[in-house]
Design a protein around this motif. Sequence first.
Motif, PDB file in Angstrom:
ATOM      1  N   SER A 199      -8.531  -6.721  -9.161  1.00 39.71           N
ATOM      2  CA  SER A 199      -7.550  -7.010  -8.119  1.00 39.71           C
ATOM      3  C   SER A 199      -7.316  -5.793  -7.219  1.00 39.71           C
ATOM      4  O   SER A 199      -6.803  -5.927  -6.118  1.00 39.71           O
ATOM      5  CB  SER A 199      -6.224  -7.476  -8.724  1.00 39.71           C
ATOM      6  N   ALA A 200      -7.707  -4.611  -7.665  1.00 43.40           N
ATOM      7  CA  ALA A 200      -7.573  -3.396  -6.867  1.00 43.40           C
ATOM      8  C   ALA A 200      -8.840  -3.104  -6.063  1.00 43.40           C
ATOM      9  O   ALA A 200      -8.982  -2.038  -5.492  1.00 43.40           O
ATOM     10  CB  ALA A 200      -7.242  -2.207  -7.765  1.00 43.40           C
TER      11      ALA A 200
ATOM     12  N   TYR B  83      -7.386 -10.145  -3.613  1.00 43.52           N
ATOM     13  CA  TYR B  83      -6.531 -11.039  -4.384  1.00 43.52           C
ATOM     14  C   TYR B  83      -5.642 -10.199  -5.289  1.00 43.52           C
ATOM     15  O   TYR B  83      -6.136  -9.413  -6.097  1.00 43.52           O
ATOM     16  CB  TYR B  83      -7.385 -11.996  -5.225  1.00 43.52           C
ATOM     17  N   SER B  84      -4.340 -10.353  -5.167  1.00 41.46           N
ATOM     18  CA  SER B  84      -3.411  -9.545  -5.949  1.00 41.46           C
ATOM     19  C   SER B  84      -2.964 -10.220  -7.238  1.00 41.46           C
ATOM     20  O   SER B  84      -2.236  -9.622  -8.017  1.00 41.46           O
ATOM     21  CB  SER B  84      -2.170  -9.232  -5.114  1.00 41.46           C
ATOM     22  N   GLY B  85      -3.371 -11.439  -7.456  1.00 37.23           N
ATOM     23  CA  GLY B  85      -2.871 -12.209  -8.589  1.00 37.23           C
ATOM     24  C   GLY B  85      -1.862 -13.242  -8.128  1.00 37.23           C
ATOM     25  O   GLY B  85      -1.630 -14.240  -8.796  1.00 37.23           O
TER      26      GLY B  85
ATOM     27  N   PRO C 289      -2.519  -6.493   2.686  1.00 37.00           N
ATOM     28  CA  PRO C 289      -1.298  -6.935   1.998  1.00 37.00           C
ATOM     29  C   PRO C 289      -1.550  -7.670   0.681  1.00 37.00           C
ATOM     30  O   PRO C 289      -0.665  -7.725  -0.173  1.00 37.00           O
ATOM     31  CB  PRO C 289      -0.633  -7.868   3.011  1.00 37.00           C
ATOM     32  N   SER C 290      -2.725  -8.233   0.485  1.00 33.83           N
ATOM     33  CA  SER C 290      -2.998  -8.958  -0.750  1.00 33.83           C
ATOM     34  C   SER C 290      -3.864  -8.163  -1.724  1.00 33.83           C
ATOM     35  O   SER C 290      -4.395  -8.717  -2.679  1.00 33.83           O
ATOM     36  CB  SER C 290      -3.660 -10.308  -0.440  1.00 33.83           C
ATOM     37  N   LEU C 291      -3.978  -6.873  -1.509  1.00 33.06           N
ATOM     38  CA  LEU C 291      -4.740  -6.004  -2.412  1.00 33.06           C
ATOM     39  C   LEU C 291      -3.890  -5.661  -3.622  1.00 33.06           C
ATOM     40  O   LEU C 291      -2.746  -5.219  -3.487  1.00 33.06           O
ATOM     41  CB  LEU C 291      -5.164  -4.719  -1.684  1.00 33.06           C
TER      42      LEU C 291
END
Length: 77
Positions: A28-29, A48-50, A19-21
């Motif tokens: 971040s990807a 970490y998605s930002g 969920p945080s990709l």
Amino acid sequence: MKIEITKSDLSAALHIVAPSLGSGNDLSAHIKFRVKPETDDEVEVLTYSGKIFGSAPLPCTLTLNDNSAAAFTIEGK
């Protein structure tokens, strides 16, 4: 670094951090695998998605060489 893990354990850890990709064309990807600095024998998976951060332990057998990297990333796709 050599990591040996069962498919089900890897799938479970990736399910936790998915969920945080992030979805961009930057780091971040990517999914980061790293040896926990405090232990030197445990591995964790990070995303970490930002906006949000995800972390999960990776139950595996870890073999480190003298010149092994302590972390690596793979594209989240």
